[in-house]
Design a protein around this motif. Sequence first.
Motif, PDB file in Angstrom:
ATOM      1  N   UNK A  28       0.022  -9.491  -3.998  1.00 36.98           N
ATOM      2  CA  UNK A  28       0.267  -9.796  -5.401  1.00 36.98           C
ATOM      3  C   UNK A  28       0.027 -11.281  -5.678  1.00 36.98           C
ATOM      4  N   UNK A  29      -0.080 -11.636  -6.948  1.00 38.21           N
ATOM      5  CA  UNK A  29      -0.312 -13.034  -7.331  1.00 38.21           C
ATOM      6  C   UNK A  29       0.817 -13.945  -6.843  1.00 38.21           C
ATOM      7  N   UNK A  30       2.006 -13.396  -6.677  1.00 40.26           N
ATOM      8  CA  UNK A  30       3.151 -14.178  -6.205  1.00 40.26           C
ATOM      9  C   UNK A  30       3.058 -14.514  -4.715  1.00 40.26           C
ATOM     10  N   UNK A  31       2.118 -13.879  -4.024  1.00 38.85           N
ATOM     11  CA  UNK A  31       2.004 -14.052  -2.581  1.00 38.85           C
ATOM     12  C   UNK A  31       2.725 -12.961  -1.810  1.00 38.85           C
ATOM     13  N   UNK A  32       3.570 -12.204  -2.488  1.00 38.49           N
ATOM     14  CA  UNK A  32       4.236 -11.060  -1.847  1.00 38.49           C
ATOM     15  C   UNK A  32       3.230  -9.945  -1.638  1.00 38.49           C
ATOM     16  N   UNK A  37      15.783  -6.260   3.345  1.00 34.45           N
ATOM     17  CA  UNK A  37      14.600  -6.683   2.599  1.00 34.45           C
ATOM     18  C   UNK A  37      14.870  -6.577   1.103  1.00 34.45           C
ATOM     19  N   UNK A  38      15.059  -7.717   0.467  1.00 35.17           N
ATOM     20  CA  UNK A  38      15.339  -7.730  -0.969  1.00 35.17           C
ATOM     21  C   UNK A  38      14.175  -8.276  -1.805  1.00 35.17           C
ATOM     22  N   UNK A  39      13.022  -8.468  -1.177  1.00 36.25           N
ATOM     23  CA  UNK A  39      11.897  -9.014  -1.936  1.00 36.25           C
ATOM     24  C   UNK A  39      11.349  -8.022  -2.955  1.00 36.25           C
ATOM     25  N   UNK A  40      11.681  -6.762  -2.807  1.00 33.61           N
ATOM     26  CA  UNK A  40      11.171  -5.737  -3.718  1.00 33.61           C
ATOM     27  C   UNK A  40      11.579  -5.992  -5.169  1.00 33.61           C
ATOM     28  N   UNK A  41      12.661  -6.716  -5.397  1.00 34.39           N
ATOM     29  CA  UNK A  41      13.087  -6.979  -6.775  1.00 34.39           C
ATOM     30  C   UNK A  41      12.036  -7.789  -7.541  1.00 34.39           C
ATOM     31  N   UNK A  42      11.235  -8.560  -6.826  1.00 34.83           N
ATOM     32  CA  UNK A  42      10.178  -9.359  -7.455  1.00 34.83           C
ATOM     33  C   UNK A  42       8.987  -8.512  -7.892  1.00 34.83           C
ATOM     34  N   UNK A  43       8.862  -7.308  -7.374  1.00 36.01           N
ATOM     35  CA  UNK A  43       7.696  -6.468  -7.662  1.00 36.01           C
ATOM     36  C   UNK A  43       7.657  -5.986  -9.102  1.00 36.01           C
ATOM     37  N   UNK A  44       8.796  -5.956  -9.775  1.00 39.67           N
ATOM     38  CA  UNK A  44       8.835  -5.476 -11.171  1.00 39.67           C
ATOM     39  C   UNK A  44       7.899  -6.272 -12.078  1.00 39.67           C
ATOM     40  N   UNK A  45       7.699  -7.537 -11.772  1.00 39.17           N
ATOM     41  CA  UNK A  45       6.826  -8.369 -12.586  1.00 39.17           C
ATOM     42  C   UNK A  45       5.356  -7.988 -12.435  1.00 39.17           C
ATOM     43  N   UNK A  46       5.045  -7.189 -11.435  1.00 37.66           N
ATOM     44  CA  UNK A  46       3.657  -6.875 -11.090  1.00 37.66           C
ATOM     45  C   UNK A  46       3.328  -5.395 -11.225  1.00 37.66           C
ATOM     46  N   UNK A  47       4.134  -4.658 -11.969  1.00 40.17           N
ATOM     47  CA  UNK A  47       3.867  -3.223 -12.113  1.00 40.17           C
ATOM     48  C   UNK A  47       4.509  -2.684 -13.386  1.00 40.17           C
ATOM     49  N   UNK A  48       4.082  -1.471 -13.749  1.00 44.21           N
ATOM     50  CA  UNK A  48       4.683  -0.759 -14.871  1.00 44.21           C
ATOM     51  C   UNK A  48       5.791   0.180 -14.406  1.00 44.21           C
ATOM     52  N   UNK A  49       5.711   0.589 -13.157  1.00 46.97           N
ATOM     53  CA  UNK A  49       6.723   1.475 -12.568  1.00 46.97           C
ATOM     54  C   UNK A  49       6.924   1.075 -11.106  1.00 46.97           C
TER      55      UNK A  49
END
Length: 162
Positions: free
Chosen positions: A45-49, A77-89
């Motif tokens: 992702x653009x965030x590097x994640x 692993x709590x990095x998944x919370x950042x994924x909301x900014x990069x998806x619709x679902x």
Amino acid sequence: MSDSSFPDLVLPPDGRQSETARGIQRGALRYLAARGLVGVPEFCLASGRRADIAALDMRGEVWVVEIKSSVIDFRTDRKWTEYRLHCDRLFFAVGPDFPLDILPEDTGILVADPFGAGLVREAPRHPMAGATRKALTLRFARAAAGRLMALMDPEALRGIAL
């Protein structure tokens, strides 16, 4: 990869995942394909994640599927919370023995094994901004095309950033 146009192409093993996670990934990708989505595993992702799977449907809706192979994997692993900014679902894909009650209620759930997956809970839709969608779709296209090119001719992408 089993496209008859490219019979010699075989994806190399990722090496970062357990056998359980690979099985969940395979089943989740099969589920997505059956619903008309195409997925890119280990999508940066653009965030590097790195999302375990990013998927795109025919309308341009983007799903991120986070694979959790164990309770320990989920709890640490709590990095998944950042994924909301990069998806619709946002979905979790877990194995059949995973305790579903510990997963967040505002995410979708897929239960998967190496042969497929079933939808336990639909993910709520939270549409991305137009500029974010455009940038992510371009990143998705370049990643998918680059991976195909690298399989066909590993030397072709030397020096090209994907």
